[in-house]
Design a protein around this motif. Structure first.
Motif, PDB file in Angstrom:
ATOM      1  N   SER A  41      26.548  40.975  13.514  1.00 58.62           N
ATOM      2  CA  SER A  41      25.445  40.544  12.661  1.00 58.62           C
ATOM      3  C   SER A  41      24.226  40.242  13.521  1.00 58.62           C
ATOM      4  CB  SER A  41      25.833  39.315  11.833  1.00 58.62           C
ATOM      5  OG  SER A  41      25.961  38.170  12.660  1.00 58.62           O
ATOM      6  N   TYR A  42      23.078  40.304  12.875  1.00 56.90           N
ATOM      7  CA  TYR A  42      21.820  39.973  13.549  1.00 56.90           C
ATOM      8  C   TYR A  42      20.948  39.198  12.575  1.00 56.90           C
ATOM      9  CZ  TYR A  42      17.232  40.359  15.704  1.00 56.90           C
ATOM     10  OH  TYR A  42      16.002  40.063  16.245  1.00 56.90           O
ATOM     11  N   ARG A  71      32.656  30.435  14.344  1.00 52.05           N
ATOM     12  CA  ARG A  71      32.540  31.499  15.340  1.00 52.05           C
ATOM     13  C   ARG A  71      32.923  32.876  14.801  1.00 52.05           C
ATOM     14  NH1 ARG A  71      29.538  30.532  19.943  1.00 52.05           N
ATOM     15  NH2 ARG A  71      29.476  28.276  20.150  1.00 52.05           N
ATOM     16  N   VAL A  72      33.838  32.929  13.839  1.00 55.75           N
ATOM     17  CA  VAL A  72      34.282  34.206  13.289  1.00 55.75           C
ATOM     18  C   VAL A  72      33.973  34.221  11.803  1.00 55.75           C
ATOM     19  CG1 VAL A  72      36.201  35.802  12.994  1.00 55.75           C
ATOM     20  CG2 VAL A  72      36.116  34.327  15.010  1.00 55.75           C
ATOM     21  N   PRO A  73      33.066  35.066  11.330  1.00 56.28           N
ATOM     22  CA  PRO A  73      32.588  35.003   9.952  1.00 56.28           C
ATOM     23  C   PRO A  73      33.633  35.414   8.926  1.00 56.28           C
ATOM     24  CG  PRO A  73      31.717  36.945  11.047  1.00 56.28           C
ATOM     25  CD  PRO A  73      32.401  36.127  12.104  1.00 56.28           C
ATOM     26  N   LEU A  74      33.458  34.898   7.715  1.00 60.04           N
ATOM     27  CA  LEU A  74      34.273  35.267   6.573  1.00 60.04           C
ATOM     28  C   LEU A  74      33.520  36.260   5.712  1.00 60.04           C
ATOM     29  CD1 LEU A  74      35.545  31.768   5.388  1.00 60.04           C
ATOM     30  CD2 LEU A  74      36.872  33.477   6.602  1.00 60.04           C
ATOM     31  N   ASN A  75      34.289  37.130   5.038  1.00 57.22           N
ATOM     32  CA  ASN A  75      33.642  38.076   4.145  1.00 57.22           C
ATOM     33  C   ASN A  75      34.487  38.399   2.923  1.00 57.22           C
ATOM     34  OD1 ASN A  75      32.754  41.460   3.942  1.00 57.22           O
ATOM     35  ND2 ASN A  75      31.342  39.780   3.555  1.00 57.22           N
ATOM     36  N   ASN A 117      26.416  32.548   7.960  1.00 59.71           N
ATOM     37  CA  ASN A 117      25.136  32.436   7.273  1.00 59.71           C
ATOM     38  C   ASN A 117      24.402  31.153   7.636  1.00 59.71           C
ATOM     39  OD1 ASN A 117      25.554  34.853   5.844  1.00 59.71           O
ATOM     40  ND2 ASN A 117      26.965  33.749   4.520  1.00 59.71           N
ATOM     41  N   ALA A 118      23.227  31.298   8.216  1.00 60.04           N
ATOM     42  CA  ALA A 118      22.467  30.122   8.632  1.00 60.04           C
ATOM     43  C   ALA A 118      21.968  29.318   7.451  1.00 60.04           C
ATOM     44  CB  ALA A 118      21.292  30.553   9.508  1.00 60.04           C
ATOM     45  N   HIS A 119      21.999  29.931   6.248  1.00 60.77           N
ATOM     46  CA  HIS A 119      21.529  29.181   5.088  1.00 60.77           C
ATOM     47  C   HIS A 119      22.460  28.037   4.750  1.00 60.77           C
ATOM     48  CE1 HIS A 119      24.650  31.505   3.154  1.00 60.77           C
ATOM     49  NE2 HIS A 119      24.534  30.759   2.083  1.00 60.77           N
ATOM     50  N   LEU A 120      23.639  28.008   5.364  1.00 58.49           N
ATOM     51  CA  LEU A 120      24.581  26.940   5.092  1.00 58.49           C
ATOM     52  C   LEU A 120      24.842  26.071   6.309  1.00 58.49           C
ATOM     53  CD1 LEU A 120      27.235  28.892   2.994  1.00 58.49           C
ATOM     54  CD2 LEU A 120      25.415  27.440   2.156  1.00 58.49           C
ATOM     55  N   SER A 121      24.157  26.316   7.401  1.00 60.90           N
ATOM     56  CA  SER A 121      24.486  25.568   8.612  1.00 60.90           C
ATOM     57  C   SER A 121      23.237  25.292   9.437  1.00 60.90           C
ATOM     58  CB  SER A 121      25.492  26.358   9.459  1.00 60.90           C
ATOM     59  OG  SER A 121      24.888  27.513   9.973  1.00 60.90           O
ATOM     60  N   PRO A 178      33.984  33.648  -0.871  1.00 60.23           N
ATOM     61  CA  PRO A 178      34.085  33.215   0.533  1.00 60.23           C
ATOM     62  C   PRO A 178      32.896  32.390   1.012  1.00 60.23           C
ATOM     63  CG  PRO A 178      34.807  35.480   0.313  1.00 60.23           C
ATOM     64  CD  PRO A 178      34.265  35.090  -1.023  1.00 60.23           C
ATOM     65  N   GLU A 179      31.683  32.736   0.593  1.00 58.89           N
ATOM     66  CA  GLU A 179      30.491  32.019   1.054  1.00 58.89           C
ATOM     67  C   GLU A 179      30.423  30.579   0.559  1.00 58.89           C
ATOM     68  OE1 GLU A 179      29.439  36.303   1.593  1.00 58.89           O
ATOM     69  OE2 GLU A 179      30.560  35.125   0.130  1.00 58.89           O
ATOM     70  N   THR A 180      31.229  30.219  -0.414  1.00 55.01           N
ATOM     71  CA  THR A 180      31.219  28.841  -0.912  1.00 55.01           C
ATOM     72  C   THR A 180      32.241  27.960  -0.210  1.00 55.01           C
ATOM     73  OG1 THR A 180      32.849  29.259  -2.679  1.00 55.01           O
ATOM     74  CG2 THR A 180      30.518  29.658  -3.195  1.00 55.01           C
ATOM     75  N   VAL A 181      33.075  28.520   0.645  1.00 52.40           N
ATOM     76  CA  VAL A 181      34.129  27.750   1.304  1.00 52.40           C
ATOM     77  C   VAL A 181      33.583  27.109   2.575  1.00 52.40           C
ATOM     78  CG1 VAL A 181      36.396  27.845   2.415  1.00 52.40           C
ATOM     79  CG2 VAL A 181      35.949  29.201   0.359  1.00 52.40           C
ATOM     80  N   GLU A 182      33.632  25.794   2.598  1.00 51.13           N
ATOM     81  CA  GLU A 182      33.107  25.047   3.747  1.00 51.13           C
ATOM     82  C   GLU A 182      34.166  24.845   4.826  1.00 51.13           C
ATOM     83  OE1 GLU A 182      30.733  20.887   4.705  1.00 51.13           O
ATOM     84  OE2 GLU A 182      32.050  20.996   2.964  1.00 51.13           O
TER      85      GLU A 182
END
Length: 688
Positions: free
Chosen positions: A628-629, A71-75, A39-43, A142-146
C-alpha cells in the motif's frame, strides 16, 4: 522448485532474521488505540513497537495482537481469523459458507470446538443445520474491527460452550477518527466497495455507519456469482460520569453458487476447477442487535451488561456423494435453518487492595435462548425437486450459566482460579414423526479452571494454565441418544513462557496437552452421529515476533500437534483431518514515505484423512504479497494471493463417492476444493 520440498523458505528467512542482531527500535509508543488495518483514517501515525511490550503484564498477548493488526493489514473476514496465532482456515463451497477452522490439532469444522464472539454476542450457532457451533463471520466488515482477543485451551471461566481448543473475540470501533470510502477490483471479476461514515462525533457521543459490498465469480468453471451486502451501525454515549452505553446493529445477506468438492479421479474429465454437481450453492442472512451498558460503581468496582438479539436464515445446497444413494436423481442435499437468538450477559468486577497484594474478583451470569423455527435436511435435484426428507422439525435450546474467577497478584505471582456452571435445556419437535410430540432433555456441566503466572524478571514470565471445557451437542443428537453424551467434556493444560531475550524480540514457546471425553459430533450432512471415542492431543506452539528497526517487522508461528484416538490400536488411531503441523508468518516493511509491503506465508503439513491413514490430505505452502501507499488523504493498495501460483488444495475430505455410470458402492477417495490460483486485487481509498 517444489514448494513442499522447502516449505519454510520464507519461514527460514524470518527465523534467521529473528536471530540476527539485537537492534532496538528508535521510536516511542504512546497510549493511542491501535487499528486493525493500515487505514490512517482510523489510527494515529505513531507506530506500535515490540520494544514497548510489557512481558510481565497481565495480558501481554493482547498488546502483541494489537501490533500484529497494525503491521499486517486486514481486508477480508478470512484475514480476521488468520490473525490468531496457530489458527488455520479453509474456505470451500463458493465463498459464502463459513470457514473450516483448525487449531491445536483440532479440525473444528465450522466452530464445534472453538468459541467465537463479536462485541459480546456469540457467533457460534448451536444445533445448526450444517454443523454444531457453525460460526459465520461474514457479517463483520473488516475495517470496523479494532481489536481481537483470543486464548488457546479451555482455561477461561468467562468462556463456556465450544471453548475446547480456544476462543476468539472480535471488538469493533466505538468511534471513527475519519470517514473513508474504498473501491477494489481484482481477478475473476472481483469487486469490493466499502464506506465508513461518521454521523455524530462529540466528546461524549459518537455514531457511525459502515457498508460493504462484495462480488466475485471466482476461478471455478461454474461462476460463483457471490454477492454479499453488509450494513453496520454503532451509537456510543457517555450518559453520566458513571455510565456509558453503546448500541450496535448489523445485517448482511449473501448468495452464491458452490464450487463443491470433487474426487481426484474426476480431474481428467472436468479439471481441477470443475464441478460434478453444478447446482451447489446457497444463501444466508443474519441481523444482529447488541446493547452494551457499562456502569462504574466506584474506583474499585464496575459492572457490564450485554443484551443481544439475532435473526438468522440459512439455506445450503451440497453434494458430497453424487450418485451413491440415488443413482438416477442424484444425492444433492438441502439444509435449512431459520431461528431467532436472544441472550444477555452480566459481569461484575471488584478490586481489593491489601498491604502487599491485590485481589481482583470477577463474577457473571449469562442466558441464551435459540428459538429454531425450521431445521431441515432433504435430498433434492437441482435445488428444485424434493426427493426425500431426512429431517424436518422445530427446536429450542436454552443455556443458563454463571461463573466466578479471581486474580490474586502477590509479589511476582499471579494466581487465577475460576469456576463455571452451565445448564442446558433441549427441546425438539419432529414434523416427520408428529406422534412423538415434543421431546427434550436437560444437562449441566461444572468446569473448574486454575492458571498460575510467575514473573521471573522484567523480561520473562512463566505460566501454567489448566481447566475443563466442553461443547454441547446438536439437539437432534440429544434426542436420538435419549439425553446421553450431551456435554462431552475436555481437560487440558499449558506450560510455557513469554520471553523477551532482547528489546523488540518476543518468543513464546508453549507445551500443551488436551484430552476430550468423546468426539461425539452430529453430522448435519448425513443426519447421523459420529462418536469416535476419546482423543488425546499433545503439542508445541512457538510464537516469534521481532522488530529490529521501527520499519521492519517479522513474525512467525509454528504449531506442532499429535492427535490420537485413545481406544484404538497403533496405526488405526489417527484423527481424521486433524492438523499435525502448521506455520504462518511473514515480513512487513513500513516506511515513513507512506509505503508498506507485507510478504506472508502459510503452511499446512500432510495429515491423515482417515483413521488408518490410508488416505492423506496433502499439505501446501502458499505466499501472499500485500502493498500500500498513502499520500495525504489517499491510500493505494495492491495485493497478490498465491504469489507463485502454487497448485494446492484448500479443503479436503475422504469420502465414498459414485460418479454417473460407475459401479454401485462407489469408491473411497480424497475429495477436495482447489485453492485459489494466482489472484490480484488493486484498490484506492479516500479519507475525509
Amino acid at each position: 522448485m517444489n514448494d513442499l520440498n522447502c516449505p519454510f523458505l520464507l519461514g527460514a528467512l524470518v527465523s534467521l532474521s529473528l536471530l540476527a542482531g539485537e537492534g532496538r527500535a528508535d521510536a516511542k509508543i504512546d497510549s493511542t488505540r491501535v487499528t486493525a488495518n493500515e487505514n490512517a483514517h482510523l489510527s494515529d501515525s505513531t507506530a506500535m513497537l515490540l520494544s514497548a511490550v510489557v512481558v510481565t503484564a497481565k495480558s501481554p498477548e493482547d498488546h502483541i495482537m494489537k501490533i500484529d493488526l497494525n503491521r499486517v493489514p486486514l481486508n477480508t473476514t478470512q484475514d480476521l481469523l488468520r490473525k490468531v496465532p496457530g489458527l488455520f482456515i479453509a474456505q470451500h463451497a463458493g465463498g459464502g459458507k463459513a470457514e473450516q477452522i483448525f487449531l491445536r490439532g483440532f479440525d473444528n469444522d465450522h466452530g464445534t470446538d472453538i468459541s467465537i464472539s463479536a462485541d459480546g454476542m456469540p457467533v457460534n450457532i448451536v444445533s445448526h443445520a450444517h454443523g454444531q457451533g457453525y460460526s459465520d463471520l461474514h457479517f463483520l466488515i473488516p475495517e470496523t474491527v479494532e481489536n481481537i482477543s483470543f486464548g488457546k485451551g479451555s482455561y477461561y471461566a468467562e468462556k463456556g460452550d465450544f471453548n475446547t481448543s480456544g476462543y476468539v473475540d472480535f471488538h469493533t470501533y466505538g468511534r471513527l477518527k475519519n470517514n473513508m470510502v474504498r473501491l477494489e477490483r481484482g481477478s475473476f471479476n472481483t469487486l469490493r466497495a466499502v464506506g465508513l461514515f461518521n454521523l455524530v462525533n462529540t466528546e461524549r457521543s459518537n455514531a457511525y455507519l459502515a457498508a460493504e459490498y462484495n462480488f466475485t465469480d471466482g476461478p471455478f468453471v461454474v461462476k460463483q456469482n457471490l454477492n454479499r451486502l453488509n450494513l453496520f451501525g454503532k451509537v456510543s454515549s457517555k450518559i453520566s460520569e458513571q455510565d456509558s452505553i453503546s448500541v450496535t446493529g448489523s445485517t448482511f445477506s449473501s448468495n452464491w453458487n458452490g464450487s463443491g468438492q470433487i474426487p481426484v479421479r474426476a480431474i481428467p474429465d472436468i479439471g481441477r476447477f470443475g464441478s460434478v454437481d453444478t447446482t451447489e450453492g446457497g444463501h444466508t442472512s443474519r441481523t444482529n442487535l447488541i446493547l452494551n451498558w457499562n456502569h462504574r460503581l466506584n474506583d474499585k468496582s464496575s459492572c457490564q451488561s450485554t443484551f443481544y438479539y439475532a435473526k438468522y436464515d440459512f439455506g445450503l445446497f451440497s453434494d458430497f456423494t453424487f450418485y451413491l444413494v440415488h443413482p438416477d436423481a442424484g444425492d444433492e442435499i438441502r439444509q435449512t435453518d431459520n431461528r431467532d437468538i436472544y441472550g444477555t450477559n452480566f459481569r461484575y468486577r471488584h478490586q481489593i487492595d491489601f498491604a502487599n497484594s491485590t485481589l481482583q474478583l470477577t463474577a457473571g451470569t449469562g442466558f441464551r435462548y435459540d428459538n429454531i423455527h425450521e431445521l431441515g435436511l432433504s435430498y433434492v435435484t437441482q435445488r428444485e425437486t424434493l426427493n426425500e426428507r431426512l429431517a424436518w422439525g422445530t427446536a429450542s435450546e436454552t443455556n443458563l450459566n454463571a461463573f466466578a474467577s479471581a486474580s490474586w497478584l502477590v509479589g511476582r505471582w499471579n494466581l487465577n482460579p475460576g469456576l463455571r456452571f452451565d445448564w442446558f435445556n433441549f427441546g425438539y419437535y419432529d414434523k416427520l414423526i408428529p406422534q412423538k410430540g415434543q421431546q427434550g432433555a436437560q444437562a449441566a456441566r461444572v468446569s473448574p479452571k486454575l492458571n498460575v503466572f510467575y514473573n521471573v524478571n522484567p523480561a520473562m514470565q512463566l505460566f501454567v494454565k489448566s481447566g475443563l471445557g466442553f461443547h454441547s451437542n446438536d439437539v437432534r443428537a440429544v434426542v436420538a441418544q435419549n439425553g446421553k453424551e450431551i456435554l462431552p467434556w475436555s481437560v487440558g493444560a499449558d506450560l510455557g513462557t513469554i520471553w523477551q531475550p532482547a528489546p523488540g524480540f518476543i518468543f513464546i514457546p508453549t507445551l500443551w496437552y488436551s484430552f476430550l471425553q468423546n468426539e461425539y459430533i452430529w453430522n448435519g450432512d448425513s443426519y447421523g452421529t459420529s462418536a469416535i471415542g476419546s482423543t488425546r492431543r499433545v503439542g508445541v506452539d512457538l510464537t516469534f515476533r521481532y522488530q529490529p528497526l521501527h520499519w521492519l517487522y517479522l513474525d512467525s508461528d509454528v504449531n506442532l500437534a499429535r492427535p490420537r484416538l485413545t481406544g484404538e490400536e497403533r496405526g488405526n488411531d489417527y484423527v481424521d483431518l486433524a492438523p499435525t503441523m502448521t506455520s504462518t508468518g511473514g515480513i512487513a516493511f513500513t516506511f515513513n514515505n507512506g509505503f508498506t509491503a507485507n510478504l506472508r506465508y502459510r503452511y499446512m503439513h500432510d495429515r491423515p484423512a482417515t483413521q488408518d491413514k490410508s488416505i492423506i490430505a496433502n499439505g501446501y505452502f502458499v505466499n501472499d504479497l500485500i502493498m500500500s501507499y498513502q499520500k495525504k488523504a489517499m491510500v493505494l493498495s495492491f495485493q497478490i494471493q498465491n504469489l507463485f501460483d502454487t497448485r494446492w488444495n484448500e479443503a479436503m475430505f475422504a469420502a465414498t463417492t459414485r460418479l454417473r455410470g460407475e459401479p454401485a458402492g462407489g469408491y473411497d477417495q480424497l475429495t477436495f476444493t482447489p485453492g485459489t490460483p494466482f489472484f490480484w486485487k488493486a484498490g484506492v481509498a479516500f479519507k475525509f
